[in-house]
Design a protein around this motif. Structure first.
Motif, mmCIF file in Angstrom:
data_model
loop_
_atom_site.group_PDB
_atom_site.id
_atom_site.type_symbol
_atom_site.label_atom_id
_atom_site.label_comp_id
_atom_site.label_asym_id
_atom_site.label_seq_id
_atom_site.Cartn_x
_atom_site.Cartn_y
_atom_site.Cartn_z
ATOM 1 N N THR A 28 0.826 -1.218 0.000
ATOM 2 C CA THR A 28 0.000 0.000 0.000
ATOM 3 C C THR A 28 0.858 1.267 0.000
ATOM 4 O O THR A 28 0.427 2.314 0.471
ATOM 5 N N ASP A 29 2.052 1.162 -0.543
ATOM 6 C CA ASP A 29 2.960 2.308 -0.545
ATOM 7 C C ASP A 29 2.933 3.089 -1.849
ATOM 8 O O ASP A 29 3.754 3.989 -2.059
ATOM 9 N N VAL A 30 2.003 2.757 -2.748
ATOM 10 C CA VAL A 30 1.866 3.543 -3.978
ATOM 11 C C VAL A 30 0.963 4.726 -3.650
ATOM 12 O O VAL A 30 -0.260 4.652 -3.732
ATOM 13 N N ARG A 31 1.591 5.797 -3.243
ATOM 14 C CA ARG A 31 0.874 7.016 -2.865
ATOM 15 C C ARG A 31 1.206 8.121 -3.863
ATOM 16 O O ARG A 31 2.057 7.958 -4.731
ATOM 17 N N LEU A 32 0.557 9.256 -3.731
ATOM 18 C CA LEU A 32 0.759 10.351 -4.670
ATOM 19 C C LEU A 32 2.237 10.716 -4.732
ATOM 20 O O LEU A 32 2.846 11.050 -3.719
ATOM 21 N N PRO A 33 2.844 10.628 -5.919
ATOM 22 C CA PRO A 33 4.283 10.924 -6.010
ATOM 23 C C PRO A 33 4.546 12.391 -5.709
ATOM 24 O O PRO A 33 3.770 13.264 -6.099
ATOM 25 N N PRO A 34 5.627 12.666 -4.984
ATOM 26 C CA PRO A 34 5.943 14.070 -4.695
ATOM 27 C C PRO A 34 6.215 14.821 -5.978
ATOM 28 O O PRO A 34 6.847 14.300 -6.910
ATOM 29 N N GLY A 35 5.739 16.040 -6.042
ATOM 30 C CA GLY A 35 5.917 16.832 -7.253
ATOM 31 C C GLY A 35 6.452 18.215 -6.940
ATOM 32 O O GLY A 35 6.149 18.801 -5.899
ATOM 33 N N ARG A 36 7.260 18.731 -7.825
ATOM 34 C CA ARG A 36 7.794 20.084 -7.660
ATOM 35 C C ARG A 36 6.718 21.081 -8.080
ATOM 36 O O ARG A 36 6.190 21.024 -9.197
ATOM 37 N N GLU A 37 6.379 21.990 -7.214
ATOM 38 C CA GLU A 37 5.318 22.945 -7.511
ATOM 39 C C GLU A 37 5.773 23.962 -8.542
ATOM 40 O O GLU A 37 6.939 24.385 -8.545
ATOM 41 N N PRO A 38 4.873 24.337 -9.453
ATOM 42 C CA PRO A 38 5.227 25.345 -10.461
ATOM 43 C C PRO A 38 5.583 26.684 -9.819
ATOM 44 O O PRO A 38 5.299 26.930 -8.636
ATOM 45 N N ALA A 257 -5.082 7.156 -1.865
ATOM 46 C CA ALA A 257 -5.165 8.519 -1.357
ATOM 47 C C ALA A 257 -4.792 8.573 0.118
ATOM 48 O O ALA A 257 -4.983 7.606 0.860
ATOM 49 N N GLU A 258 -4.270 9.700 0.517
ATOM 50 C CA GLU A 258 -3.985 9.943 1.920
ATOM 51 C C GLU A 258 -4.956 10.945 2.530
ATOM 52 O O GLU A 258 -5.330 10.831 3.681
ATOM 53 N N ARG A 259 -5.370 11.921 1.722
ATOM 54 C CA ARG A 259 -6.234 12.984 2.251
ATOM 55 C C ARG A 259 -7.389 13.287 1.302
ATOM 56 O O ARG A 259 -7.849 14.414 1.204
ATOM 57 N N VAL A 260 -7.828 12.260 0.587
ATOM 58 C CA VAL A 260 -9.022 12.347 -0.250
ATOM 59 C C VAL A 260 -9.935 11.214 0.194
ATOM 60 O O VAL A 260 -9.560 10.047 0.114
ATOM 61 N N ASP A 261 -11.117 11.548 0.690
ATOM 62 C CA ASP A 261 -11.971 10.562 1.347
ATOM 63 C C ASP A 261 -13.381 10.556 0.764
ATOM 64 O O ASP A 261 -13.936 11.603 0.425
#
Length: 393
Positions: A28-38, A257-261
């Motif tokens: 269950t470690d496939v979480r939203l990949p970190p992304g560099r903010e524009p 998801a971590e914070r989408v419910d």
């Protein structure tokens, strides 16, 4: 060797293969990949499209969270009222007036024409309205999904950094009632087993899936894949969308998801039964042979281990009992990470065969409904012969 022993050994072999050869689906470690903010002036325009049919019961928890996104760029929400009779549209306007936040447009497309599901007809209307804003991304989200304040900015940052045409999050479903605790984590577990998340994200891979509750979709990819026209009859529209985007050369990603419910309750077994059975046979493309294979597979993989253990112990057949026990142990061990993700006790893991038996019955019931002409029924609409999602590849 007895039939019981052969069944137990076959099940154990299947579980060893699933453990190591099915994309590590159980992790269950496939979480939203970190992304560099524009950069501050480079955030793309995003339009959120929310199809809603009789959602007044959950809208008060979900819509304010979407309107409250702290997105630095331009964003707008289009809630498409799909023929509601419970005041969904009026409530949405009231919530926007009360809470403020992102601009909200509420509109209705009318009844869907023949050949369209209601949800996808509403999505089509919402995308058509959104095109006037020339968005770079579309956020397709359901009316029962609550978003953390940074949900949209994290989705966009991940999509841009990873070069994804679609980024989808499997919203954390509600688990409060006893039946929800027993059935809901298994629902996501089985979905990940069918569509291993690691395989979904592979460039050039054939596995394609999405979670319809939260999909950030590049507008250009939507046009290239003719979304939603190309999938207008799909009951399992999220998987169909992912296949269309990937089939058109798009790069997609799916994770937990971590914070989408999801705020939709399923307190009774009948509620969960309806959720699964309305589309299970469509997943099997309405093919009787696939149904028979699925029933046989579920029986061998999930039901044979405990039955072999019990029968072997009762008959003094040590080989059957040992093979059944080992297969059951591997099965339970692969389920523990999902239970942990849902913050549920580990003692539920050995109950997975019972839950699988429920899903087997739900699948058979889905086929029975289909052949009785009831097909996929949802909120007053029945799709007697919905098309299955397009073939992979």
């Amino acid at each position: 060797m007895s039939v019981i022993v052969w069944s137990a050994v076959g099940s154990l072999a299947a579980w060893l293969w699933l453990l190591l050869g099915q994309g590590f689906f159980w992790r269950t470690d496939v979480r939203l990949p970190p992304g560099r903010e524009p950069a501050p002036d480079d955030w793309p325009t995003v339009c959120a499209v929310v199809p809603a049919r009789d959602e007044a019961g959950v809208l008060g928890e979900s819509l304010p969270s979407l309107l409250a996104q702290d997105y630095p760029g331009r964003a707008e929400v289009f809630l498409i009222d799909d023929g509601s009779v419970d005041g969904t549209g009026a409530l949405a306007r009231e919530l926007a007036h009360r809470h403020g936040g992102l601009p909200l447009t509420v509109d209705s497309p009318g009844e869907p024409p023949a050949g369209w599901t209601g949800k996808l007809w509403a999505v089509r209307h919402g995308i058509a309205l959104a095109r006037a804003r020339a968005p770079e991304y579309l956020l397709l989200t359901d009316a029962d999904i609550a978003h953390a304040p940074d949900s949209l900015r994290r989705l966009v940052a991940s999509a841009r950094t990873g070069g994804f045409d679609a980024v989808s999050l499997m919203a954390r479903l509600r688990v409060e009632s006893a039946w929800e605790r027993l059935v809901v984590p298994a629902f996501v577990y089985f979905f990940a087993q069918l569509y291993p998340f690691r395989w979904v994200g592979r460039r050039g891979g054939r596995t394609a899936a999405a979670a319809g509750g939260c999909v950030l979709l590049r507008a250009e990819a939507a046009e290239r894949a003719r979304i939603p026209e190309s999938i207008r009859q799909a009951v399992i529209d999220d998987v169909a969308l992912a296949r269309a985007v990937k089939g058109g050369g798009g790069h997609i990603w799916l994770g937990l998801a971590e914070r989408v419910d999801s705020v939709r309750p399923y307190p009774r077994l009948s509620d969960l039964w309806q959720m699964v059975s309305r589309s299970a046979y469509a997943q099997l493309r309405h093919q009787p042979l696939l149904l028979l294979g699925t029933v046989a597979g579920l029986a061998l993989v999930y039901l044979a281990p405990p039955l072999a253990l019990i029968a072997g112990a009762a008959a003094g057949d040590a080989a059957a009992a040992l093979a059944g026990a080992l297969a059951w142990l591997v099965m339970a061990a692969t389920y523990v990470p999902m239970l942990r993700y849902y913050r549920q006790p580990r003692w539920l893991a050995p109950l997975l065969p019972f839950t699988a038996a429920l899903y087997l019955l739900m699948t058979v019931d889905s086929a029975v409904r289909h052949y009785r002409g009831r097909g996929a029924a949802w909120k007053g609409r029945t799709y007697a012969r919905p098309d299955a999602a397009p073939e992979e590849g």
